[in-house]
Design a protein around this motif. Sequence first.
Motif, PDB file in Angstrom:
ATOM      1  N   PHE A  51       0.822  -1.203   0.000  1.00 29.22           N
ATOM      2  CA  PHE A  51       0.000   0.000   0.000  1.00 29.22           C
ATOM      3  C   PHE A  51       0.861   1.260   0.000  1.00 29.22           C
ATOM      4  CE2 PHE A  51      -3.622  -2.568   0.454  1.00 29.22           C
ATOM      5  CZ  PHE A  51      -4.763  -1.777   0.396  1.00 29.22           C
ATOM      6  N   GLY A  52       1.993   1.208   0.695  1.00 28.88           N
ATOM      7  CA  GLY A  52       2.870   2.376   0.739  1.00 28.88           C
ATOM      8  C   GLY A  52       3.384   2.755  -0.636  1.00 28.88           C
ATOM      9  N   THR A  53       3.786   1.757  -1.417  1.00 29.42           N
ATOM     10  CA  THR A  53       4.273   2.037  -2.767  1.00 29.42           C
ATOM     11  C   THR A  53       3.119   2.422  -3.686  1.00 29.42           C
ATOM     12  OG1 THR A  53       6.154   0.527  -2.544  1.00 29.42           O
ATOM     13  CG2 THR A  53       5.437   1.057  -4.781  1.00 29.42           C
ATOM     14  N   ALA A  54       2.028   1.670  -3.632  1.00 32.79           N
ATOM     15  CA  ALA A  54       0.889   1.936  -4.517  1.00 32.79           C
ATOM     16  C   ALA A  54       0.299   3.324  -4.278  1.00 32.79           C
ATOM     17  CB  ALA A  54      -0.177   0.867  -4.325  1.00 32.79           C
ATOM     18  N   SER A  55       0.358   3.807  -3.043  1.00 36.90           N
ATOM     19  CA  SER A  55      -0.224   5.112  -2.725  1.00 36.90           C
ATOM     20  C   SER A  55       0.495   6.257  -3.420  1.00 36.90           C
ATOM     21  CB  SER A  55      -0.212   5.337  -1.205  1.00 36.90           C
ATOM     22  OG  SER A  55       1.120   5.469  -0.723  1.00 36.90           O
ATOM     23  N   ARG A  56       1.714   6.012  -3.896  1.00 33.11           N
ATOM     24  CA  ARG A  56       2.443   7.045  -4.626  1.00 33.11           C
ATOM     25  C   ARG A  56       1.811   7.301  -5.995  1.00 33.11           C
ATOM     26  NH1 ARG A  56       5.326   9.129  -0.483  1.00 33.11           N
ATOM     27  NH2 ARG A  56       6.800   7.639   0.422  1.00 33.11           N
ATOM     28  N   PHE A  57       1.035   6.359  -6.467  1.00 39.22           N
ATOM     29  CA  PHE A  57       0.499   6.450  -7.815  1.00 39.22           C
ATOM     30  C   PHE A  57      -1.020   6.568  -7.859  1.00 39.22           C
ATOM     31  CE2 PHE A  57       4.370   3.930  -7.713  1.00 39.22           C
ATOM     32  CZ  PHE A  57       5.166   4.607  -8.620  1.00 39.22           C
ATOM     33  N   ALA A  58      -1.706   6.068  -6.859  1.00 38.15           N
ATOM     34  CA  ALA A  58      -3.165   6.065  -6.857  1.00 38.15           C
ATOM     35  C   ALA A  58      -3.718   7.454  -6.560  1.00 38.15           C
ATOM     36  CB  ALA A  58      -3.690   5.062  -5.837  1.00 38.15           C
ATOM     37  N   ARG A  59      -4.835   7.766  -7.176  1.00 37.53           N
ATOM     38  CA  ARG A  59      -5.419   9.088  -7.053  1.00 37.53           C
ATOM     39  C   ARG A  59      -6.303   9.227  -5.813  1.00 37.53           C
ATOM     40  NH1 ARG A  59      -6.942   9.405 -11.902  1.00 37.53           N
ATOM     41  NH2 ARG A  59      -8.998   8.461 -11.699  1.00 37.53           N
ATOM     42  N   ASP A  60      -6.950   8.148  -5.396  1.00 36.76           N
ATOM     43  CA  ASP A  60      -7.843   8.202  -4.246  1.00 36.76           C
ATOM     44  C   ASP A  60      -7.886   6.827  -3.586  1.00 36.76           C
ATOM     45  OD1 ASP A  60      -9.614   6.601  -5.833  1.00 36.76           O
ATOM     46  OD2 ASP A  60     -10.421   8.428  -6.724  1.00 36.76           O
ATOM     47  N   ASP A  61      -8.635   6.720  -2.501  1.00 37.56           N
ATOM     48  CA  ASP A  61      -8.681   5.465  -1.747  1.00 37.56           C
ATOM     49  C   ASP A  61      -9.244   4.320  -2.584  1.00 37.56           C
ATOM     50  OD1 ASP A  61      -7.617   6.727   0.426  1.00 37.56           O
ATOM     51  OD2 ASP A  61      -9.528   6.986   1.481  1.00 37.56           O
ATOM     52  N   HIS A  62     -10.248   4.610  -3.385  1.00 33.25           N
ATOM     53  CA  HIS A  62     -10.843   3.560  -4.217  1.00 33.25           C
ATOM     54  C   HIS A  62      -9.826   3.038  -5.226  1.00 33.25           C
ATOM     55  CE1 HIS A  62     -13.875   1.365  -6.480  1.00 33.25           C
ATOM     56  NE2 HIS A  62     -13.423   1.948  -7.579  1.00 33.25           N
ATOM     57  N   GLN A  63      -9.122   3.949  -5.853  1.00 31.93           N
ATOM     58  CA  GLN A  63      -8.113   3.559  -6.829  1.00 31.93           C
ATOM     59  C   GLN A  63      -6.965   2.807  -6.162  1.00 31.93           C
ATOM     60  OE1 GLN A  63      -5.839   6.669  -9.049  1.00 31.93           O
ATOM     61  NE2 GLN A  63      -7.114   6.007 -10.772  1.00 31.93           N
ATOM     62  N   LEU A  64      -6.612   3.242  -4.969  1.00 29.10           N
ATOM     63  CA  LEU A  64      -5.550   2.574  -4.217  1.00 29.10           C
ATOM     64  C   LEU A  64      -5.947   1.142  -3.883  1.00 29.10           C
ATOM     65  CD1 LEU A  64      -2.914   2.457  -2.628  1.00 29.10           C
ATOM     66  CD2 LEU A  64      -4.080   3.599  -0.724  1.00 29.10           C
ATOM     67  N   ALA A  65      -7.185   0.952  -3.444  1.00 33.86           N
ATOM     68  CA  ALA A  65      -7.648  -0.389  -3.112  1.00 33.86           C
ATOM     69  C   ALA A  65      -7.629  -1.295  -4.348  1.00 33.86           C
ATOM     70  CB  ALA A  65      -9.061  -0.328  -2.531  1.00 33.86           C
ATOM     71  N   ASP A  66      -8.045  -0.749  -5.482  1.00 40.33           N
ATOM     72  CA  ASP A  66      -8.053  -1.537  -6.721  1.00 40.33           C
ATOM     73  C   ASP A  66      -6.639  -1.927  -7.135  1.00 40.33           C
ATOM     74  OD1 ASP A  66     -10.774  -1.442  -6.894  1.00 40.33           O
ATOM     75  OD2 ASP A  66     -10.844   0.147  -8.408  1.00 40.33           O
ATOM     76  N   LEU A  67      -5.714  -0.970  -7.023  1.00 37.45           N
ATOM     77  CA  LEU A  67      -4.334  -1.241  -7.414  1.00 37.45           C
ATOM     78  C   LEU A  67      -3.697  -2.264  -6.490  1.00 37.45           C
ATOM     79  CD1 LEU A  67      -1.866  -0.729  -9.128  1.00 37.45           C
ATOM     80  CD2 LEU A  67      -1.407   1.358  -7.802  1.00 37.45           C
ATOM     81  N   ALA A  68      -3.907  -2.121  -5.192  1.00 36.87           N
ATOM     82  CA  ALA A  68      -3.358  -3.080  -4.226  1.00 36.87           C
ATOM     83  C   ALA A  68      -3.938  -4.470  -4.466  1.00 36.87           C
ATOM     84  CB  ALA A  68      -3.636  -2.617  -2.804  1.00 36.87           C
ATOM     85  N   GLN A  69      -5.225  -4.525  -4.738  1.00 40.93           N
ATOM     86  CA  GLN A  69      -5.848  -5.816  -5.009  1.00 40.93           C
ATOM     87  C   GLN A  69      -5.253  -6.462  -6.256  1.00 40.93           C
ATOM     88  OE1 GLN A  69     -10.210  -6.188  -4.735  1.00 40.93           O
ATOM     89  NE2 GLN A  69     -10.144  -7.150  -6.749  1.00 40.93           N
ATOM     90  N   GLU A  70      -5.027  -5.650  -7.293  1.00 44.17           N
ATOM     91  CA  GLU A  70      -4.415  -6.177  -8.521  1.00 44.17           C
ATOM     92  C   GLU A  70      -3.022  -6.727  -8.233  1.00 44.17           C
ATOM     93  OE1 GLU A  70      -3.292  -7.167 -12.388  1.00 44.17           O
ATOM     94  OE2 GLU A  70      -5.263  -6.895 -11.457  1.00 44.17           O
ATOM     95  N   ILE A  71      -2.277  -6.050  -7.380  1.00 43.17           N
ATOM     96  CA  ILE A  71      -0.936  -6.513  -7.032  1.00 43.17           C
ATOM     97  C   ILE A  71      -0.997  -7.876  -6.358  1.00 43.17           C
ATOM     98  CG2 ILE A  71       1.053  -6.085  -5.525  1.00 43.17           C
ATOM     99  CD1 ILE A  71       0.493  -3.044  -6.047  1.00 43.17           C
ATOM    100  N   PHE A  72      -1.875  -8.028  -5.386  1.00 40.86           N
ATOM    101  CA  PHE A  72      -1.948  -9.301  -4.669  1.00 40.86           C
ATOM    102  C   PHE A  72      -2.542 -10.419  -5.527  1.00 40.86           C
ATOM    103  CE2 PHE A  72      -1.521  -6.654  -0.750  1.00 40.86           C
ATOM    104  CZ  PHE A  72      -0.374  -7.284  -0.275  1.00 40.86           C
ATOM    105  N   ILE A  73      -3.402 -10.071  -6.446  1.00 40.40           N
ATOM    106  CA  ILE A  73      -3.896 -11.091  -7.380  1.00 40.40           C
ATOM    107  C   ILE A  73      -2.745 -11.587  -8.249  1.00 40.40           C
ATOM    108  CG2 ILE A  73      -5.308 -11.423  -9.452  1.00 40.40           C
ATOM    109  CD1 ILE A  73      -7.462  -9.728  -8.113  1.00 40.40           C
ATOM    110  N   ARG A  74      -1.889 -10.665  -8.701  1.00 40.34           N
ATOM    111  CA  ARG A  74      -0.716 -11.060  -9.490  1.00 40.34           C
ATOM    112  C   ARG A  74       0.216 -11.938  -8.661  1.00 40.34           C
ATOM    113  NH1 ARG A  74       1.400  -6.182 -13.470  1.00 40.34           N
ATOM    114  NH2 ARG A  74      -0.654  -5.523 -14.238  1.00 40.34           N
ATOM    115  N   VAL A  75       0.387 -11.569  -7.405  1.00 35.32           N
ATOM    116  CA  VAL A  75       1.225 -12.373  -6.522  1.00 35.32           C
ATOM    117  C   VAL A  75       0.659 -13.791  -6.418  1.00 35.32           C
ATOM    118  CG1 VAL A  75       1.977 -12.685  -4.130  1.00 35.32           C
ATOM    119  CG2 VAL A  75       2.090 -10.422  -5.179  1.00 35.32           C
ATOM    120  N   PHE A  76      -0.635 -13.890  -6.195  1.00 32.67           N
ATOM    121  CA  PHE A  76      -1.286 -15.190  -6.046  1.00 32.67           C
ATOM    122  C   PHE A  76      -1.129 -16.037  -7.306  1.00 32.67           C
ATOM    123  CE2 PHE A  76      -5.005 -17.969  -6.380  1.00 32.67           C
ATOM    124  CZ  PHE A  76      -4.933 -18.647  -5.176  1.00 32.67           C
ATOM    125  N   ARG A  77      -1.364 -15.416  -8.452  1.00 35.02           N
ATOM    126  CA  ARG A  77      -1.317 -16.152  -9.713  1.00 35.02           C
ATOM    127  C   ARG A  77       0.093 -16.591 -10.085  1.00 35.02           C
ATOM    128  NH1 ARG A  77      -5.391 -12.189 -13.190  1.00 35.02           N
ATOM    129  NH2 ARG A  77      -7.367 -13.076 -12.404  1.00 35.02           N
TER     130      ARG A  77
END
Length: 211
Positions: free
Chosen positions: A61-87
């Motif tokens: 979240f710390g890294t993603a927050s540098r790029f996300a525009r708002d909390d909703h976007q941050l949550a989506d980006l973080a979720q995408e990261i962990f989905i990639r990790v899982f896959r």
Amino acid sequence: MSSAAAIAWFDFPPAQSSSGAAPESASARAHREDALLVASSLRGDDSAFAELVRRHRKRVFGTASRFARDDHQLADLAQEIFIRVFRNLSQFRHDAPFTHWLSRITISACYDFLRKERRVRELAPLDAVAWDLADDAVDRSIAAGSARELLTWALRKLPADEQLILTLCELEERSIKEVSQATGWSESNVKVRAFRARQNLRKIIESHHED
């Protein structure tokens, strides 16, 4: 893997820690525990992956927050990261800490995010920029807040790779070696990209003052 399942990983209760382990450094223990959790996750233990998410959620979240525009976007980006990790968990090689591998996936996802945002001309604003990168280009009379706003605006004008490199090198203060490992770019390439990004940022600011 559904989005709902991915979000649920953030809310798992803490896993029970093992006892009686031989004394070891905190970093060595963390690396060992990560490796065990990866192995358990690959065997189908969802709670093990939930623990991986919990352990590294703040970092991501710390890294993603540098790029996300708002909390909703941050949550989506973080979720995408962990989905990639899982896959891609089976691709993790145990010759380096899990955090190094996670960092590379995180940066890759953020880079893809920036490129997508640029295509629709909705570049994500960074948090307040805390480094004085373009002193010569910014009028000394500009208030600190205005200077930060100007730098944030100028950063949005840069290509995705240049936004990424300045964020990692300047905002997160990562070393050239760390950026190289996270992006897959050679150290010399990182240096060239960082130099070019700084020059382009200065040109954008200078052009703004000339208008």
